[in-house]
Design a protein around this motif. Structure first.
Motif, mmCIF file in Angstrom:
data_model
loop_
_atom_site.group_PDB
_atom_site.id
_atom_site.type_symbol
_atom_site.label_atom_id
_atom_site.label_comp_id
_atom_site.label_asym_id
_atom_site.label_seq_id
_atom_site.Cartn_x
_atom_site.Cartn_y
_atom_site.Cartn_z
ATOM 1 N N ALA A 77 0.836 -1.198 0.000
ATOM 2 C CA ALA A 77 0.000 0.000 0.000
ATOM 3 C C ALA A 77 0.871 1.248 0.000
ATOM 4 O O ALA A 77 0.518 2.270 -0.590
ATOM 5 N N ALA A 78 2.024 1.180 0.661
ATOM 6 C CA ALA A 78 2.940 2.320 0.676
ATOM 7 C C ALA A 78 3.448 2.613 -0.729
ATOM 8 O O ALA A 78 3.558 3.778 -1.133
ATOM 9 N N LEU A 79 3.760 1.572 -1.490
ATOM 10 C CA LEU A 79 4.220 1.768 -2.865
ATOM 11 C C LEU A 79 3.114 2.360 -3.742
ATOM 12 O O LEU A 79 3.358 3.259 -4.547
ATOM 13 N N VAL A 80 1.881 1.871 -3.582
ATOM 14 C CA VAL A 80 0.758 2.424 -4.332
ATOM 15 C C VAL A 80 0.552 3.881 -3.961
ATOM 16 O O VAL A 80 0.319 4.732 -4.833
ATOM 17 N N TYR A 81 0.644 4.193 -2.685
ATOM 18 C CA TYR A 81 0.487 5.565 -2.204
ATOM 19 C C TYR A 81 1.516 6.488 -2.858
ATOM 20 O O TYR A 81 1.199 7.585 -3.315
ATOM 21 N N VAL A 82 2.763 6.048 -2.937
ATOM 22 C CA VAL A 82 3.827 6.852 -3.548
ATOM 23 C C VAL A 82 3.531 7.085 -5.026
ATOM 24 O O VAL A 82 3.629 8.221 -5.509
ATOM 25 N N PHE A 83 3.131 6.038 -5.732
ATOM 26 C CA PHE A 83 2.863 6.205 -7.168
ATOM 27 C C PHE A 83 1.667 7.128 -7.426
ATOM 28 O O PHE A 83 1.700 7.928 -8.353
ATOM 29 N N ILE A 84 0.636 7.018 -6.598
ATOM 30 C CA ILE A 84 -0.549 7.875 -6.786
ATOM 31 C C ILE A 84 -0.224 9.330 -6.485
ATOM 32 O O ILE A 84 -0.598 10.238 -7.231
ATOM 33 N N LYS A 85 0.471 9.589 -5.406
ATOM 34 C CA LYS A 85 0.747 10.965 -4.995
ATOM 35 C C LYS A 85 1.832 11.633 -5.816
ATOM 36 O O LYS A 85 1.851 12.845 -5.974
ATOM 37 N N LYS A 86 2.742 10.884 -6.383
ATOM 38 C CA LYS A 86 3.822 11.472 -7.171
ATOM 39 C C LYS A 86 3.474 11.590 -8.641
ATOM 40 O O LYS A 86 4.231 12.143 -9.412
#
Length: 87
Positions: A77-86
């Motif tokens: 989920a942390a990786l998905v969060y980074v991709f969505i926000k960046k």
């Protein structure tokens, strides 16, 4: 409601009646009803005043605290969060 006698035939007329229903004489005390908004119009107006416009671009603030919590407890989920926000 106020009533008035028709000047032509003597019938009682309400102020909401535009003309006498018996003889057609115009009502001298006629007051047009004020426009009433429907329930849907009232709710739509209050909704658009209190909620965001979803057509506007959303803010993409990256939160390092959320990222660290997701990384510790659920790293995918942390990786998905980074991709969505960046993005």
């Amino acid at each position: 409601m106020q009533t008035k006698e028709c000047p032509n035939c003597g019938n009682a007329m309400l102020e909401s009646e535009k003309e006498c229903k018996y003889c057609g004489q115009p009502n001298p005390i006629y007051h047009a009803p004020s426009p009433v908004k429907t329930f849907i119009e009232q709710q739509t107006k209050s909704f658009t005043e209190t909620h965001h416009n979803y057509n506007e671009p959303q803010e993409k603030d990256f939160s390092i605290g959320i990222f660290i919590l997701l990384l510790i407890f659920f790293w995918p989920a942390a990786l998905v969060y980074v991709f969505i926000k960046k993005r």
